[in-house]
Design an enzyme around this catalytic site. Structure first.
Site, short mmCIF file in Angstrom:
data_model
loop_
_atom_site.label_atom_id
_atom_site.label_comp_id
_atom_site.label_asym_id
_atom_site.label_seq_id
_atom_site.Cartn_x
_atom_site.Cartn_y
_atom_site.Cartn_z
CB SER A 142 79.05 65.85 -13.01
OG SER A 142 80.05 64.87 -12.86
CE1 TYR A 156 82.45 69.58 -11.48
CE2 TYR A 156 82.17 67.21 -11.23
CZ TYR A 156 82.15 68.34 -12.02
OH TYR A 156 81.83 68.24 -13.36
CE LYS A 160 79.05 70.61 -12.45
NZ LYS A 160 78.63 71.62 -13.45
#
Length: 250
Positions: A142, A156, A160
């Protein structure tokens, strides 16, 4: 038909990006092992839509042994696997104002699905690739891994970022075994999650800092994944490819 004769395991394949990756693999002559977490019907429909050439495998990646069982089931059905796409992911939300149990639970759940399951699959894939003459890996990371993320979704971005580092380590350590590892770091992609965000906050909240003025499509990401899976692209090994419309430039 640049992926003709090649079998690729795609995790989270019943979702928007995953389904587009499966369709692209099929269009380039490959066959996909379609992983799903809960929606078996959608996975079966996807397999049917690509002519039934492939397999479906269910696995719960939030379980500590889910990824290893997934790989074993994939090999049991497909035999030789030439590539792995770590696409499955979640986005947990928690804030520093949550109680400690909720805070820790969100971080652990995020890392289990987005990182620990991925690295367990990498382990299994690397052992398989070393025995069978190599293989390709693509990890869907991401933009958040590159530039950080919002306060309510720090797990998150952190997971990532760790996945990108794992991809680089694999590239450096196993290239000699005929393995390539590439990370792809999208910004906003027009998926169900993005549409939910737009419904809540408006289109400008998602696209306002994207110079091209538009989210990527799942098909754009899938095209790049298929390119990175080509055995001819060995020199891409170790790369992190940004797909964010210029919203983050390194």
């Amino acid at each position: 038909m640049t992926l003709e004769g090649r079998t690729i395991l795609v995790t989270g394949a019943s979702g928007g990006i995953g389904a587009a990756i499966v369709e692209r693999i099929a269009a380039e002559g490959g066959r996909a092992v379609i992983h799903y977490g809960r929606d078996e019907a959608r996975a079966r429909a996807l397999l049917e839509s690509v002519g039934g050439s492939g397999w479906i495998v269910g696995a719960d990646l939030s379980s500590p042994d889910g990824a290893t069982k997934l790989w074993e089931d994939a090999v049991r059905q497909a035999g030789r696997v030439h590539g792995l796409v770590n696409n499955a992911g979640i986005r947990s939300e928690t804030t520093i104002d949550d109680d400690l149990d909720a805070w820790q639970s969100a971080w652990r759940h995020e890392f289990q699905v987005d990182l620990f399951a991925a690295v367990d699959l990498c382990r299994s894939a690397l052992r398989h690739f070393r025995q069978h003459g190599g293989g390709q890996m693509v990890h869907i990371a991401s933009r958040a891994a590159q530039r950080g993320y919002a306060a309510e979704a720090m797990p998150y971005g952190a997971a990532k970022a760790a996945l990108v580092n794992v991809s680089k380590s694999i590239a450096r350590s196993f290239g000699k075994d005929g393995v390539t590892s590439v990370a792809i770091a999208p910004g906003w992609v027009r998926t169900a999650m993005a549409e939910d965000f737009v419904a809540r906050f408006g289109e400008a909240a998602a696209t306002g800092d994207i110079p091209t003025g538009a989210m990527a499509t799942p098909e754009e990401v899938a095209e790049l994944v298929a390119f990175a899976l080509r055995p001819s692209q060995r020199s891409l090994n170790g790369a992190t490819l940004d797909v964010n419309g210029g919203s983050y430039i390194r």
